[in-house]
Design a protein around this motif. Structure first.
Motif, short mmCIF file in Angstrom:
data_model
loop_
_atom_site.label_atom_id
_atom_site.label_comp_id
_atom_site.label_asym_id
_atom_site.label_seq_id
_atom_site.Cartn_x
_atom_site.Cartn_y
_atom_site.Cartn_z
N PRO A 160 -3.13 -11.14 44.29
CA PRO A 160 -3.54 -10.02 45.17
C PRO A 160 -2.48 -8.93 45.27
N TRP A 161 -1.28 -9.18 44.77
CA TRP A 161 -0.26 -8.13 44.78
C TRP A 161 -0.68 -6.93 43.94
N TRP A 162 -1.57 -7.12 42.98
CA TRP A 162 -2.05 -5.98 42.20
C TRP A 162 -2.70 -4.93 43.10
N LEU A 163 -3.29 -5.38 44.18
CA LEU A 163 -3.97 -4.47 45.09
C LEU A 163 -3.00 -3.67 45.96
N ALA A 164 -1.73 -4.06 45.97
CA ALA A 164 -0.74 -3.39 46.82
C ALA A 164 0.02 -2.29 46.09
N SER A 165 -0.28 -2.07 44.83
CA SER A 165 0.44 -1.08 44.04
C SER A 165 -0.13 0.32 44.28
N SER A 166 0.73 1.31 44.11
CA SER A 166 0.27 2.71 44.11
C SER A 166 0.42 3.31 42.72
N ALA A 167 0.50 2.47 41.69
CA ALA A 167 0.75 2.93 40.33
C ALA A 167 -0.39 3.81 39.83
N PRO A 168 -0.09 4.83 39.03
CA PRO A 168 -1.15 5.66 38.43
C PRO A 168 -2.11 4.82 37.59
N TRP A 226 -15.07 3.88 50.84
CA TRP A 226 -15.06 3.64 49.39
C TRP A 226 -13.64 3.39 48.89
N ILE A 227 -12.70 4.17 49.40
CA ILE A 227 -11.30 4.01 48.99
C ILE A 227 -10.77 2.63 49.39
N LEU A 228 -11.21 2.15 50.52
CA LEU A 228 -10.76 0.83 50.99
C LEU A 228 -11.46 -0.32 50.26
N ALA A 229 -12.76 -0.20 50.04
CA ALA A 229 -13.55 -1.34 49.57
C ALA A 229 -13.64 -1.44 48.05
N SER A 235 -4.08 2.61 38.44
CA SER A 235 -4.29 1.23 38.87
C SER A 235 -5.62 1.08 39.62
N GLY A 236 -6.14 2.17 40.16
CA GLY A 236 -7.41 2.12 40.87
C GLY A 236 -7.35 1.39 42.18
N THR A 237 -6.15 1.23 42.74
CA THR A 237 -6.01 0.57 44.05
C THR A 237 -6.23 1.58 45.17
N THR A 238 -6.31 1.06 46.39
CA THR A 238 -6.46 1.94 47.54
C THR A 238 -5.32 2.93 47.64
N LEU A 239 -4.09 2.46 47.45
CA LEU A 239 -2.93 3.37 47.56
C LEU A 239 -2.90 4.38 46.42
N ASP A 240 -3.33 3.97 45.24
CA ASP A 240 -3.42 4.92 44.12
C ASP A 240 -4.46 5.99 44.42
N VAL A 290 -11.05 -3.58 46.00
CA VAL A 290 -11.19 -5.02 46.22
C VAL A 290 -12.38 -5.56 45.42
N LEU A 291 -13.49 -4.82 45.45
CA LEU A 291 -14.67 -5.24 44.70
C LEU A 291 -14.37 -5.26 43.20
#
Length: 408
Positions: free
Chosen positions: A284-292, A151-154, A294-299, A157-158
């Motif tokens: 797609p750089w939005w997906l590489a952020s760990s910002a609070p 879930w954290i990975l997919a 942001s709801g990305t994998t790293l976040d 992206v969805l």
């Protein structure tokens, strides 16, 4: 189900009911409440053009709310079998109880949605998360961790693929305000906002409840588990944040996003504190952020790691308090045991102050500490007297009604 299976399930239910309450979990929930209150009352940015982060924004933004959600998953695991998830009829009864409790939380959240307040109220999303996690309450720890990882990975992206489609609708499927009772008249927009375009997108935030369920299925009362949670959570949190920094600063992610937004956009500060409300599309750089937020994998990885570490630390503090035979965590765990009531009162207080200047001599710091100390004092009194908060009493009653045990 065989009679032997029924007996085993019954024994599991009795063991769960008799198991002692983990005071460290309540203490962690109290910390989450105080952290969320801090982001609501105290400034998270300095009043400058670049939105320079404050220590409150750097410390609590994104992390406190995520901790609150992870603890929700832990609480569900503890109430549905702990290390041995319920099966059969007890599991279905537990699901009905959780669903009715979620309706109570949703009703409170929708009522708060009608207030004029500069707070993103989490309760409606929290209730929907409870409903969404129902199918997973019977899973064991290995399946839960595998599902949480997927879930954290997919899900980010969805969400990245679906959000532009929802925002391009006419009108856009985004509320721009807290969900209220009137929004039930536009269910498509309400669901779009709650699941994808709002402040706490359920699609990604379900990962927190899955992580919490996975943690709650561990042997939390065992000697080594709190140490493992503290160490593993810290390692994951640090690694995710470092990787996000590498992507943004060393590999050119922030420069690419800054070029997309324009040179005057205060992206650097937002990446450190809060990306909620920023349209994360077009790169797609939005997906590489760990910002609070942001709801990305790293976040999700970073905030889940922080939550696990805090839970491990609080469990260790609870064990230390037991060893010293001193209830050092009483005010904090008391507040954590009645967060729904205290959170609701906090939102009402902030709504009463919204749009009006503070009285002479009052500061936002004073407003925060007055509420925080009152929450700790009230929580300590209720814990000492073994009382439930008023809204917790309603939620417990709904849960017991769903389980077929009214009045217990």
């Amino acid at each position: 189900m065989t009679s032997r299976g029924t007996a085993t399930t019954s024994r599991t239910a009795r063991t769960t009911a008799a198991a002692p309450r983990l005071t460290g979990i309540d203490a962690a929930r109290g910390l989450a409440l105080l952290g969320m209150m801090a982001t609501h009352v105290l400034p998270t940015f300095e009043a400058d053009a670049q939105l320079t982060p404050t220590w409150v924004g750097l410390a609590f933004s994104g992390r406190a709310a995520a901790l609150f959600a992870v603890l929700a998953g832990i609480g569900l695991a503890l109430s549905t079998g702990r290390e041995r998830p319920l099966e059969g009829r007890p599991l279905w009864a537990a699901r009905r109880g959780v669903a009715l409790r979620a309706l109570v939380v949703a009703a409170v959240g929708l009522s708060l949605g009608g207030l004029e307040v500069n707070i993103a109220v989490i309760l409606v999303h929290y209730a929907v998360l409870f409903l969404c996690v129902l199918p997973f309450l019977g899973l064991g720890v290995k399946r839960l961790w595998a599902l949480a990882a997927a879930w954290i990975l997919a899900s980010p992206v969805l969400a990245y693929l679906l959000r532009p489609w929802l925002l391009a609708a006419d009108p856009p499927l985004r509320l721009g305000h807290n969900p209220g009772w009137e929004d039930l008249a536009t269910p498509a927009r309400l669901l779009g906002d709650v699941f994808l375009t709002g402040y706490y997108p359920v699609l990604q935030w379900l990962a927190y409840l899955l992580v919490g369920l996975g943690i709650g299925r561990l042997a939390l009362a065992s000697g080594i588990m709190p140490f493992l949670l503290l160490a593993a959570g810290t390692a994951v949190a640090v690694a995710a944040k470092l990787l996000g920094t590498v992507f943004m600063e060393d590999w050119g992610g922030r420069a690419a996003l800054q070029a997309q937004l324009g040179s005057d956009y205060p992206l650097a500060g937002l990446l450190q504190v809060n990306l909620a409300g920023v349209e994360q599309s077009g790169s797609p750089w939005w997906l590489a952020s760990s910002a609070p937020h942001s709801g990305t994998t790293l976040d999700l990885l970073h905030t889940s790691g922080v939550a696990a570490a805090v839970v491990g630390l609080c469990l260790l503090l609870g064990r230390l308090a037991d060893w010293l035979q001193l209830d050092l965590l009483l005010p904090l765990r008391g507040a954590g045991a009645m967060t729904l009531s205290l959170y609701t009162v906090h939102v009402w207080i902030m709504a009463s102050l919204h749009g009006s200047p503070l009285p002479a001599g009052r500061t936002s710091e004073g407003v925060y500490w007055a509420q925080a100390l009152a929450a700790l004092a009230l929580g300590g009194v209720f814990a000492r007297l073994s009382w439930r908060g008023p809204l917790e009493w309603l939620g417990h009653g709904a849960n017991q009604l769903g389980r077929g045990r009214p009045g217990r």
